[in-house]
Design a protein around this motif. Structure first.
Motif, PDB file in Angstrom:
ATOM      1  N   ALA A 182       0.819  -1.221   0.000  1.00  0.00           N
ATOM      2  CA  ALA A 182       0.000   0.000   0.000  1.00  0.00           C
ATOM      3  C   ALA A 182       0.849   1.265   0.000  1.00  0.00           C
ATOM      4  O   ALA A 182       0.370   2.339  -0.355  1.00  0.00           O
ATOM      5  CB  ALA A 182      -0.938   0.007   1.207  1.00  0.00           C
ATOM      6  N   GLY A 183       2.111   1.134   0.444  1.00  0.00           N
ATOM      7  CA  GLY A 183       2.980   2.309   0.491  1.00  0.00           C
ATOM      8  C   GLY A 183       3.337   2.740   1.909  1.00  0.00           C
ATOM      9  O   GLY A 183       3.857   3.838   2.106  1.00  0.00           O
ATOM     10  N   GLY A 231       5.731   1.701   4.008  1.00  0.00           N
ATOM     11  CA  GLY A 231       7.165   1.911   4.200  1.00  0.00           C
ATOM     12  C   GLY A 231       7.654   3.155   3.471  1.00  0.00           C
ATOM     13  O   GLY A 231       8.431   3.950   4.015  1.00  0.00           O
ATOM     14  N   LEU A 253      12.214  -7.773  11.479  1.00  0.00           N
ATOM     15  CA  LEU A 253      12.227  -9.234  11.299  1.00  0.00           C
ATOM     16  C   LEU A 253      13.225  -9.638  10.211  1.00  0.00           C
ATOM     17  O   LEU A 253      13.949 -10.626  10.363  1.00  0.00           O
ATOM     18  CB  LEU A 253      10.821  -9.739  10.955  1.00  0.00           C
ATOM     19  CG  LEU A 253       9.813  -9.698  12.112  1.00  0.00           C
ATOM     20  CD1 LEU A 253       8.386  -9.882  11.601  1.00  0.00           C
ATOM     21  CD2 LEU A 253      10.140 -10.777  13.145  1.00  0.00           C
ATOM     22  N   MET A 272       7.734 -15.982   7.092  1.00  0.00           N
ATOM     23  CA  MET A 272       7.807 -14.783   6.243  1.00  0.00           C
ATOM     24  C   MET A 272       7.951 -15.156   4.770  1.00  0.00           C
ATOM     25  O   MET A 272       7.292 -14.578   3.911  1.00  0.00           O
ATOM     26  CB  MET A 272       8.983 -13.904   6.665  1.00  0.00           C
ATOM     27  CG  MET A 272       8.786 -13.292   8.041  1.00  0.00           C
ATOM     28  SD  MET A 272      10.235 -12.381   8.570  1.00  0.00           S
ATOM     29  CE  MET A 272      10.099 -10.905   7.564  1.00  0.00           C
ATOM     30  N   VAL A 294       6.404 -10.829  17.708  1.00  0.00           N
ATOM     31  CA  VAL A 294       6.335  -9.455  17.192  1.00  0.00           C
ATOM     32  C   VAL A 294       6.090  -8.453  18.323  1.00  0.00           C
ATOM     33  O   VAL A 294       6.713  -7.382  18.366  1.00  0.00           O
ATOM     34  CB  VAL A 294       5.250  -9.351  16.099  1.00  0.00           C
ATOM     35  CG1 VAL A 294       5.146  -7.934  15.584  1.00  0.00           C
ATOM     36  CG2 VAL A 294       5.568 -10.285  14.948  1.00  0.00           C
ATOM     37  N   ASP A 305       5.058   0.955  11.420  1.00  0.00           N
ATOM     38  CA  ASP A 305       4.801   0.537  10.033  1.00  0.00           C
ATOM     39  C   ASP A 305       4.763  -0.995  10.014  1.00  0.00           C
ATOM     40  O   ASP A 305       5.778  -1.644  10.239  1.00  0.00           O
ATOM     41  CB  ASP A 305       5.944   1.118   9.168  1.00  0.00           C
ATOM     42  CG  ASP A 305       6.192   0.373   7.869  1.00  0.00           C
ATOM     43  OD1 ASP A 305       5.316  -0.384   7.426  1.00  0.00           O
ATOM     44  OD2 ASP A 305       7.284   0.567   7.304  1.00  0.00           O
ATOM     45  N   PHE A 349       2.728  -2.771  12.095  1.00  0.00           N
ATOM     46  CA  PHE A 349       2.307  -3.196  13.432  1.00  0.00           C
ATOM     47  C   PHE A 349       1.321  -2.165  13.958  1.00  0.00           C
ATOM     48  O   PHE A 349       1.593  -0.967  13.803  1.00  0.00           O
ATOM     49  CB  PHE A 349       3.518  -3.291  14.362  1.00  0.00           C
ATOM     50  CG  PHE A 349       3.183  -3.749  15.762  1.00  0.00           C
ATOM     51  CD1 PHE A 349       3.248  -5.098  16.100  1.00  0.00           C
ATOM     52  CD2 PHE A 349       2.794  -2.836  16.737  1.00  0.00           C
ATOM     53  CE1 PHE A 349       2.936  -5.525  17.394  1.00  0.00           C
ATOM     54  CE2 PHE A 349       2.472  -3.255  18.021  1.00  0.00           C
ATOM     55  CZ  PHE A 349       2.551  -4.602  18.343  1.00  0.00           C
ATOM     56  N   GLN A 394      -2.237  -7.866  18.799  1.00  0.00           N
ATOM     57  CA  GLN A 394      -1.125  -6.906  18.755  1.00  0.00           C
ATOM     58  C   GLN A 394      -1.618  -5.499  19.114  1.00  0.00           C
ATOM     59  O   GLN A 394      -0.936  -4.748  19.813  1.00  0.00           O
ATOM     60  CB  GLN A 394      -0.461  -6.898  17.372  1.00  0.00           C
ATOM     61  CG  GLN A 394       0.273  -8.193  17.048  1.00  0.00           C
ATOM     62  CD  GLN A 394       0.905  -8.197  15.667  1.00  0.00           C
ATOM     63  OE1 GLN A 394       1.090  -7.168  15.039  1.00  0.00           O
ATOM     64  NE2 GLN A 394       1.234  -9.395  15.186  1.00  0.00           N
ATOM     65  N   ARG A 416       2.686  -3.475  -8.206  1.00  0.00           N
ATOM     66  CA  ARG A 416       3.733  -2.720  -7.502  1.00  0.00           C
ATOM     67  C   ARG A 416       4.821  -3.676  -6.995  1.00  0.00           C
ATOM     68  O   ARG A 416       6.012  -3.363  -7.038  1.00  0.00           O
ATOM     69  CB  ARG A 416       3.147  -1.989  -6.284  1.00  0.00           C
ATOM     70  CG  ARG A 416       2.262  -0.830  -6.640  1.00  0.00           C
ATOM     71  CD  ARG A 416       1.877  -0.087  -5.371  1.00  0.00           C
ATOM     72  NE  ARG A 416       0.945   0.994  -5.640  1.00  0.00           N
ATOM     73  CZ  ARG A 416       0.440   1.795  -4.715  1.00  0.00           C
ATOM     74  NH1 ARG A 416       0.784   1.633  -3.446  1.00  0.00           N
ATOM     75  NH2 ARG A 416      -0.402   2.756  -5.034  1.00  0.00           N
ATOM     76  N   ILE A 417       4.363  -4.817  -6.513  1.00  0.00           N
ATOM     77  CA  ILE A 417       5.305  -5.783  -5.924  1.00  0.00           C
ATOM     78  C   ILE A 417       6.178  -6.408  -7.015  1.00  0.00           C
ATOM     79  O   ILE A 417       7.384  -6.566  -6.846  1.00  0.00           O
ATOM     80  CB  ILE A 417       4.487  -6.866  -5.159  1.00  0.00           C
ATOM     81  CG1 ILE A 417       3.763  -6.214  -3.979  1.00  0.00           C
ATOM     82  CG2 ILE A 417       5.350  -8.028  -4.724  1.00  0.00           C
ATOM     83  CD1 ILE A 417       4.645  -5.438  -3.028  1.00  0.00           C
ATOM     84  N   ARG A 469      13.114  -9.539  -2.285  1.00  0.00           N
ATOM     85  CA  ARG A 469      12.413 -10.130  -1.141  1.00  0.00           C
ATOM     86  C   ARG A 469      11.742 -11.434  -1.580  1.00  0.00           C
ATOM     87  O   ARG A 469      11.021 -11.442  -2.581  1.00  0.00           O
ATOM     88  CB  ARG A 469      11.352  -9.147  -0.623  1.00  0.00           C
ATOM     89  CG  ARG A 469      11.878  -8.201   0.426  1.00  0.00           C
ATOM     90  CD  ARG A 469      10.883  -7.128   0.803  1.00  0.00           C
ATOM     91  NE  ARG A 469       9.629  -7.619   1.358  1.00  0.00           N
ATOM     92  CZ  ARG A 469       8.723  -6.852   1.964  1.00  0.00           C
ATOM     93  NH1 ARG A 469       8.950  -5.551   2.091  1.00  0.00           N
ATOM     94  NH2 ARG A 469       7.599  -7.363   2.425  1.00  0.00           N
ATOM     95  N   ASP A 484       9.271 -12.845  -0.373  1.00  0.00           N
ATOM     96  CA  ASP A 484       7.809 -12.754  -0.333  1.00  0.00           C
ATOM     97  C   ASP A 484       7.259 -11.803  -1.396  1.00  0.00           C
ATOM     98  O   ASP A 484       6.062 -11.556  -1.450  1.00  0.00           O
ATOM     99  CB  ASP A 484       7.307 -12.384   1.074  1.00  0.00           C
ATOM    100  CG  ASP A 484       7.814 -11.036   1.562  1.00  0.00           C
ATOM    101  OD1 ASP A 484       8.679 -10.425   0.894  1.00  0.00           O
ATOM    102  OD2 ASP A 484       7.338 -10.595   2.621  1.00  0.00           O
ATOM    103  N   ARG A 533       0.061 -13.180   1.340  1.00  0.00           N
ATOM    104  CA  ARG A 533       0.192 -11.997   2.214  1.00  0.00           C
ATOM    105  C   ARG A 533      -1.113 -11.203   2.239  1.00  0.00           C
ATOM    106  O   ARG A 533      -1.549 -10.727   3.291  1.00  0.00           O
ATOM    107  CB  ARG A 533       1.337 -11.106   1.722  1.00  0.00           C
ATOM    108  CG  ARG A 533       2.699 -11.698   1.979  1.00  0.00           C
ATOM    109  CD  ARG A 533       3.791 -11.016   1.177  1.00  0.00           C
ATOM    110  NE  ARG A 533       3.966  -9.604   1.463  1.00  0.00           N
ATOM    111  CZ  ARG A 533       4.651  -8.766   0.684  1.00  0.00           C
ATOM    112  NH1 ARG A 533       5.233  -9.201  -0.421  1.00  0.00           N
ATOM    113  NH2 ARG A 533       4.769  -7.502   1.006  1.00  0.00           N
TER     114      ARG A 533
END
Ligand code: AP5
Length: 194
Positions: free
Chosen positions: A11-12, A14, A35, A53, A64, A84, A86, A92, A123-124, A139, A141, A150
């Motif tokens: 989604a953006g 990070g 992680l 992961m 976490v 970001d 979490f 959590q 995007r990924i 990555r 993932d 995910r």
């Protein structure tokens, strides 16, 4: 300033969190980055987290919550932070409430990046292609099949987190389908008006 970024993978979160860090000088607490660092260093937590992961699942709440509790206690987080990635489950979110309450701290706001989930895989894939072309690590993932898992984890376990904060009037929705700069501008406007 204590902020949470919510939104599905890709989604953006990070990208935008890094921009807030640069402008407001508060640290980005990315559980994904923490992680991945643990995996790279082959710490006991990293060894446990790696397979989950790589498969696109969620690492256990216990692990976490533990790493976030430690990170929030570090000196640079005293002036505020951007979370970001979490919280990603209700457990959590409840644990974060307890952590903050024990320090007499409050959240300022929860920014939710709203996106068209059908566009995220592009995007990924692009990120993976760019990393490959630059000779950088890709990555695990960021594989399209793993990305599906995910997204499923997000819709199953994480989508409930936004209503948890919305019930307290803490969520500000941001259109995450705009350009990166437009999203940043919308976030800054939201923070200024908060
Ligand atoms: P994590 O690292 O948190 O990854 P994620 O949230 O799944 O997804 P991304 O980092 O890919 O997405 P993002 O929203 O940050 O987007 P980004 O800015 O990178 O988690 C990884 C794994 O760790 C999890 O699957 C889980 O196993 C584990 N984990 C982490 N936290 C956990 C927790 N709390 N509990 C349990 N397990 C946990 O952008 C993506 C791409 O899109 C980039 O290439 C970017 O350049 C591009 N982009 C960004 N914005 C735009 C835009 N507006 N327009 C076009 N492109 C854009």
């Amino acid at each position: 300033m204590r902020i949470i970024f919510l939104g599905p993978p890709g989604a953006g979160k990070g990208t935008q969190a890094a921009r807030i860090v640069a402008k407001h000088g508060i640290p980005q607490l990315s559980t994904g980055d923490m992680l991945r660092a643990a995996v790279a260093a082959e710490t006991p937590i990293g060894v446990k987290a790696k397979a989950v992961m790589d498969a696109g699942g969620l690492v256990s709440d216990e692990i976490v919550i533990g790493i976030v509790a430690d990170r929030i206690d570090e000196p640079d987080a005293k002036k505020g932070f951007i979370l970001d990635g979490f919280p990603r489950t209700l457990a959590q979110a409840e644990a974060l409430d307890a952590m903050l309450a024990s320090k007499h701290l409050e959240l300022d706001t929860v920014l939710e990046l709203k996106v068209d989930q059908t566009k995220l895989v592009d995007r990924i894939v692009k990120r993976a292609e760019e990393a490959r072309a630059a000779g950088q690590p890709v990555r695990k993932d960021d594989d399209p099949e793993v990305f599906k898992t995910r997204l499923e984890a997000y819709n199953r376990d994480t989508a409930v987190v936004s209503p948890y904060y919305a019930a307290r009037g803490q969520v500000i929705e941001i259109d995450g389908m705009q350009t990166v700069d437009e999203v940043t501008a919308a976030i800054e406007k939201a923070l200024a008006g908060h």
